[in-house]
Design a protein around this motif. Structure first.
Motif, PDB file in Angstrom:
ATOM      1  N   ASN A   1      36.623  27.915  39.070  1.00 53.94           N
ATOM      2  CA  ASN A   1      36.604  28.989  40.057  1.00 53.94           C
ATOM      3  C   ASN A   1      36.186  30.284  39.367  1.00 53.94           C
ATOM      4  OD1 ASN A   1      37.009  30.805  42.130  1.00 53.94           O
ATOM      5  ND2 ASN A   1      39.199  30.435  42.345  1.00 53.94           N
ATOM      6  N   LEU A   2      35.026  30.796  39.735  1.00 57.38           N
ATOM      7  CA  LEU A   2      34.558  32.108  39.287  1.00 57.38           C
ATOM      8  C   LEU A   2      34.732  33.052  40.463  1.00 57.38           C
ATOM      9  CD1 LEU A   2      33.111  33.978  37.264  1.00 57.38           C
ATOM     10  CD2 LEU A   2      30.937  33.082  38.116  1.00 57.38           C
ATOM     11  N   LYS A   3      35.523  34.124  40.294  1.00 57.59           N
ATOM     12  CA  LYS A   3      35.922  34.926  41.449  1.00 57.59           C
ATOM     13  C   LYS A   3      35.945  36.417  41.150  1.00 57.59           C
ATOM     14  CE  LYS A   3      40.299  34.901  42.612  1.00 57.59           C
ATOM     15  NZ  LYS A   3      40.785  36.272  42.297  1.00 57.59           N
ATOM     16  N   LEU A   4      35.963  37.182  42.234  1.00 64.70           N
ATOM     17  CA  LEU A   4      36.205  38.616  42.143  1.00 64.70           C
ATOM     18  C   LEU A   4      37.700  38.860  42.060  1.00 64.70           C
ATOM     19  CD1 LEU A   4      33.867  39.903  45.028  1.00 64.70           C
ATOM     20  CD2 LEU A   4      33.324  39.774  42.598  1.00 64.70           C
ATOM     21  N   ASP A   5      38.101  39.848  41.287  1.00 64.54           N
ATOM     22  CA  ASP A   5      39.519  40.187  41.176  1.00 64.54           C
ATOM     23  C   ASP A   5      39.678  41.709  41.211  1.00 64.54           C
ATOM     24  OD1 ASP A   5      42.246  39.642  40.949  1.00 64.54           O
ATOM     25  OD2 ASP A   5      42.186  39.866  38.769  1.00 64.54           O
TER      26      ASP A   5
ATOM     27  N   GLN B   1      24.207  41.850  40.095  1.00 65.69           N
ATOM     28  CA  GLN B   1      24.782  41.462  38.809  1.00 65.69           C
ATOM     29  C   GLN B   1      24.697  39.944  38.637  1.00 65.69           C
ATOM     30  OE1 GLN B   1      28.877  43.674  38.942  1.00 65.69           O
ATOM     31  NE2 GLN B   1      27.881  43.587  40.936  1.00 65.69           N
ATOM     32  N   PHE B   2      24.444  39.534  37.397  1.00 63.49           N
ATOM     33  CA  PHE B   2      24.466  38.119  37.049  1.00 63.49           C
ATOM     34  C   PHE B   2      25.789  37.840  36.347  1.00 63.49           C
ATOM     35  CE2 PHE B   2      23.642  34.698  33.945  1.00 63.49           C
ATOM     36  CZ  PHE B   2      23.278  33.692  34.835  1.00 63.49           C
ATOM     37  N   VAL B   3      26.564  36.919  36.907  1.00 60.00           N
ATOM     38  CA  VAL B   3      27.885  36.608  36.369  1.00 60.00           C
ATOM     39  C   VAL B   3      27.957  35.115  36.066  1.00 60.00           C
ATOM     40  CG1 VAL B   3      30.373  36.847  36.699  1.00 60.00           C
ATOM     41  CG2 VAL B   3      28.814  38.386  37.895  1.00 60.00           C
ATOM     42  N   ALA B   4      28.519  34.772  34.918  1.00 63.75           N
ATOM     43  CA  ALA B   4      28.604  33.364  34.524  1.00 63.75           C
ATOM     44  C   ALA B   4      29.811  33.140  33.631  1.00 63.75           C
ATOM     45  CB  ALA B   4      27.333  32.941  33.786  1.00 63.75           C
TER      46      ALA B   4
ATOM     47  N   LYS C   1      34.332  31.391  28.042  1.00 60.36           N
ATOM     48  CA  LYS C   1      33.699  32.702  27.875  1.00 60.36           C
ATOM     49  C   LYS C   1      33.120  33.179  29.206  1.00 60.36           C
ATOM     50  CE  LYS C   1      32.396  31.520  23.104  1.00 60.36           C
ATOM     51  NZ  LYS C   1      33.430  32.319  22.438  1.00 60.36           N
ATOM     52  N   LEU C   2      33.296  34.471  29.468  1.00 59.75           N
ATOM     53  CA  LEU C   2      32.815  35.111  30.686  1.00 59.75           C
ATOM     54  C   LEU C   2      31.693  36.082  30.329  1.00 59.75           C
ATOM     55  CD1 LEU C   2      33.144  35.762  33.753  1.00 59.75           C
ATOM     56  CD2 LEU C   2      34.877  37.448  33.082  1.00 59.75           C
ATOM     57  N   TYR C   3      30.590  36.010  31.078  1.00 60.22           N
ATOM     58  CA  TYR C   3      29.429  36.848  30.808  1.00 60.22           C
ATOM     59  C   TYR C   3      29.067  37.659  32.054  1.00 60.22           C
ATOM     60  CZ  TYR C   3      28.666  33.622  26.884  1.00 60.22           C
ATOM     61  OH  TYR C   3      28.810  32.859  25.746  1.00 60.22           O
ATOM     62  N   GLN C   4      28.525  38.848  31.810  1.00 61.22           N
ATOM     63  CA  GLN C   4      27.997  39.681  32.883  1.00 61.22           C
ATOM     64  C   GLN C   4      26.672  40.275  32.433  1.00 61.22           C
ATOM     65  OE1 GLN C   4      30.618  42.786  34.316  1.00 61.22           O
ATOM     66  NE2 GLN C   4      29.094  43.621  35.725  1.00 61.22           N
ATOM     67  N   ASP C   5      25.615  39.954  33.168  1.00 59.74           N
ATOM     68  CA  ASP C   5      24.275  40.491  32.911  1.00 59.74           C
ATOM     69  C   ASP C   5      23.782  40.185  31.494  1.00 59.74           C
ATOM     70  OD1 ASP C   5      24.128  41.564  35.490  1.00 59.74           O
ATOM     71  OD2 ASP C   5      25.156  43.387  34.878  1.00 59.74           O
ATOM     72  N   GLY C   6      24.100  39.001  30.998  1.00 67.56           N
ATOM     73  CA  GLY C   6      23.584  38.564  29.703  1.00 67.56           C
ATOM     74  C   GLY C   6      24.299  39.221  28.537  1.00 67.56           C
ATOM     75  N   GLY C   7      23.800  38.958  27.343  1.00 66.38           N
ATOM     76  CA  GLY C   7      24.396  39.555  26.153  1.00 66.38           C
ATOM     77  C   GLY C   7      25.649  38.832  25.714  1.00 66.38           C
ATOM     78  N   ALA C   8      26.458  39.510  24.935  1.00 69.53           N
ATOM     79  CA  ALA C   8      27.690  38.933  24.406  1.00 69.53           C
ATOM     80  C   ALA C   8      28.717  38.755  25.525  1.00 69.53           C
ATOM     81  CB  ALA C   8      28.254  39.840  23.314  1.00 69.53           C
ATOM     82  N   PRO C   9      29.676  37.856  25.343  1.00 67.45           N
ATOM     83  CA  PRO C   9      30.722  37.676  26.360  1.00 67.45           C
ATOM     84  C   PRO C   9      31.496  38.973  26.602  1.00 67.45           C
ATOM     85  CG  PRO C   9      30.789  35.892  24.736  1.00 67.45           C
ATOM     86  CD  PRO C   9      29.843  36.923  24.202  1.00 67.45           C
ATOM     87  N   VAL C  10      31.824  39.240  27.869  1.00 63.68           N
ATOM     88  CA  VAL C  10      32.664  40.398  28.193  1.00 63.68           C
ATOM     89  C   VAL C  10      34.141  40.025  28.127  1.00 63.68           C
ATOM     90  CG1 VAL C  10      30.913  41.536  29.588  1.00 63.68           C
ATOM     91  CG2 VAL C  10      32.471  39.904  30.677  1.00 63.68           C
ATOM     92  N   GLY C  11      34.401  38.718  28.060  1.00 67.85           N
ATOM     93  CA  GLY C  11      35.771  38.246  27.928  1.00 67.85           C
ATOM     94  C   GLY C  11      35.780  36.801  27.486  1.00 67.85           C
ATOM     95  N   GLN C  12      36.837  36.402  26.806  1.00 64.02           N
ATOM     96  CA  GLN C  12      36.967  35.019  26.390  1.00 64.02           C
ATOM     97  C   GLN C  12      38.435  34.645  26.302  1.00 64.02           C
ATOM     98  OE1 GLN C  12      34.765  34.812  22.739  1.00 64.02           O
ATOM     99  NE2 GLN C  12      36.193  36.066  21.585  1.00 64.02           N
ATOM    100  N   ASP C  13      38.686  33.335  26.391  1.00 65.36           N
ATOM    101  CA  ASP C  13      40.059  32.862  26.389  1.00 65.36           C
ATOM    102  C   ASP C  13      40.075  31.440  25.845  1.00 65.36           C
ATOM    103  OD1 ASP C  13      42.776  33.174  26.803  1.00 65.36           O
ATOM    104  OD2 ASP C  13      42.523  33.913  28.850  1.00 65.36           O
ATOM    105  N   SER C  14      41.271  30.926  25.621  1.00 69.65           N
ATOM    106  CA  SER C  14      41.428  29.597  25.047  1.00 69.65           C
ATOM    107  C   SER C  14      42.150  28.692  26.033  1.00 69.65           C
ATOM    108  CB  SER C  14      42.226  29.661  23.741  1.00 69.65           C
ATOM    109  OG  SER C  14      41.601  30.527  22.807  1.00 69.65           O
ATOM    110  N   ILE C  15      41.650  27.463  26.183  1.00 67.02           N
ATOM    111  CA  ILE C  15      42.271  26.486  27.068  1.00 67.02           C
ATOM    112  C   ILE C  15      42.162  25.105  26.436  1.00 67.02           C
ATOM    113  CG2 ILE C  15      40.117  26.374  28.408  1.00 67.02           C
ATOM    114  CD1 ILE C  15      41.795  25.578  30.842  1.00 67.02           C
ATOM    115  N   ASN C  16      43.266  24.392  26.426  1.00 68.17           N
ATOM    116  CA  ASN C  16      43.298  23.073  25.810  1.00 68.17           C
ATOM    117  C   ASN C  16      42.729  22.010  26.752  1.00 68.17           C
ATOM    118  OD1 ASN C  16      44.651  24.306  23.681  1.00 68.17           O
ATOM    119  ND2 ASN C  16      46.678  23.699  24.422  1.00 68.17           N
ATOM    120  N   GLY C  17      42.177  20.976  26.159  1.00 67.71           N
ATOM    121  CA  GLY C  17      41.679  19.851  26.946  1.00 67.71           C
ATOM    122  C   GLY C  17      40.228  19.555  26.656  1.00 67.71           C
ATOM    123  N   THR C  18      39.902  18.269  26.544  1.00 71.75           N
ATOM    124  CA  THR C  18      38.542  17.872  26.232  1.00 71.75           C
ATOM    125  C   THR C  18      37.738  17.466  27.454  1.00 71.75           C
ATOM    126  OG1 THR C  18      39.293  15.590  25.809  1.00 71.75           O
ATOM    127  CG2 THR C  18      39.195  17.103  23.917  1.00 71.75           C
TER     128      THR C  18
END
Length: 265
Positions: free
Chosen positions: A192-196, A225-228, A242-259
């Motif tokens: 789920n990619l959403k507005l908050d 805006q391009f969001v991914a 990792k969360l991206y906005q309009d290309g470039g480096a990630p604007v946010g990142q997080d860790s989640i377990n599971g393969t």
């Protein structure tokens, strides 16, 4: 790139004689022709490039003017490298089943209207002329809310995923952009990619963990805006979401377990 009748050299009024070639000028590249205006020559095309190095410029060629070409040269092979669904969302928004075409060739077409079983098919977005690609987009009523449902597809076992879209919201608010969900809780999503409100949020579920975050980026109500977001499966996650906005480096990142990803129950 206007047609010959409009002072250009393109022969076909639909732009079908426009093709693309690799750096050698000879190897034809797969492409999808999304839009073409024969009067202005404006074109939107998606071209599959075999390799795109980051350190040097990449040259490709565009050819046109072949009067013998009268059929669309677009091919679903353009999206053959792992794309599950590609929806440009430029259709009229009439509520017809599978109206929103999936260009990937996988048949994950979209239908406007309410959730399955709700009996409400009125929640179809309206076609809008404001578009990042110069054609059409979909205007969603967030208070209704409008939505587009795609054909179901199973993400069980996926060990990585990319979810992306172009957006231009009227107001900064809450709401799903692209999701595979079956309820209202953040647990009820495989992705789920959403507005908050003021930023973007990712909700992701693997076979062992449900996760909300990161919340990052800045919602603009004036610009497209391009969001991914991307996720790569790891037994013990380490900044693998990792969360991206309009290309470039990630604007946010997080860790989640599971393969692997979790599918709807």
């Amino acid at each position: 790139l206007a047609t010959t009748g409009n002072g250009g050299n393109v022969e076909n009024s639909n732009g079908y004689d426009i093709v693309f070639a690799d750096t050698d000028g000879d190897t034809k590249l797969d492409h999808e022709l999304q839009n073409y205006n024969p009067t202005t020559g404006k074109i939107t095309a998606h071209v599959k490039i075999p390799s795109l190095p980051s350190s040097v410029d990449k040259v490709i060629y565009i050819y046109y003017g072949n009067s013998t070409i009268s059929v669309d040269q677009s091919t679903t092979n353009t999206w053959s490298n792992g794309y599950e669904a590609v929806l440009h969302l430029q259709e009229s928004g009439s509520g017809v089943t599978d109206e929103f075409n999936d260009s990937s060739g996988n048949g994950i077409h979209g239908t406007g209207g309410g959730l399955p079983g709700s009996g409400d098919n009125t929640q179809t977005p309206d076609q809008a002329t404001d578009s990042i690609f110069g054609s059409y987009s979909q205007d969603y009523n967030a208070s209704n809310p409008d939505l587009i449902r795609t054909q179901d597809f199973d993400v069980t076992g996926f060990d990585e995923i990319t979810v992306e879209c172009w957006i231009k919201p009227d107001t900064a608010d809450q709401g799903r952009l692209v999701s595979n969900g079956w309820g209202t809780s953040y647990d009820d999503n495989s992705y789920n990619l959403k507005l908050d409100d003021v930023d973007f949020e990712v909700r992701h579920r693997t076979s062992v963990q449900s996760h909300s975050g990161p919340n990052a980026g800045t919602i603009s109500t004036t610009n497209w805006q391009f969001v991914a977001y991307t996720w790569v499966g790891q037994t013990t996650g380490s900044n693998n979401l990792k969360l991206y906005q309009d290309g470039g480096a990630p604007v946010g990142q997080d860790s989640i377990n599971g393969t692997s990803m979790y599918q709807t129950p």
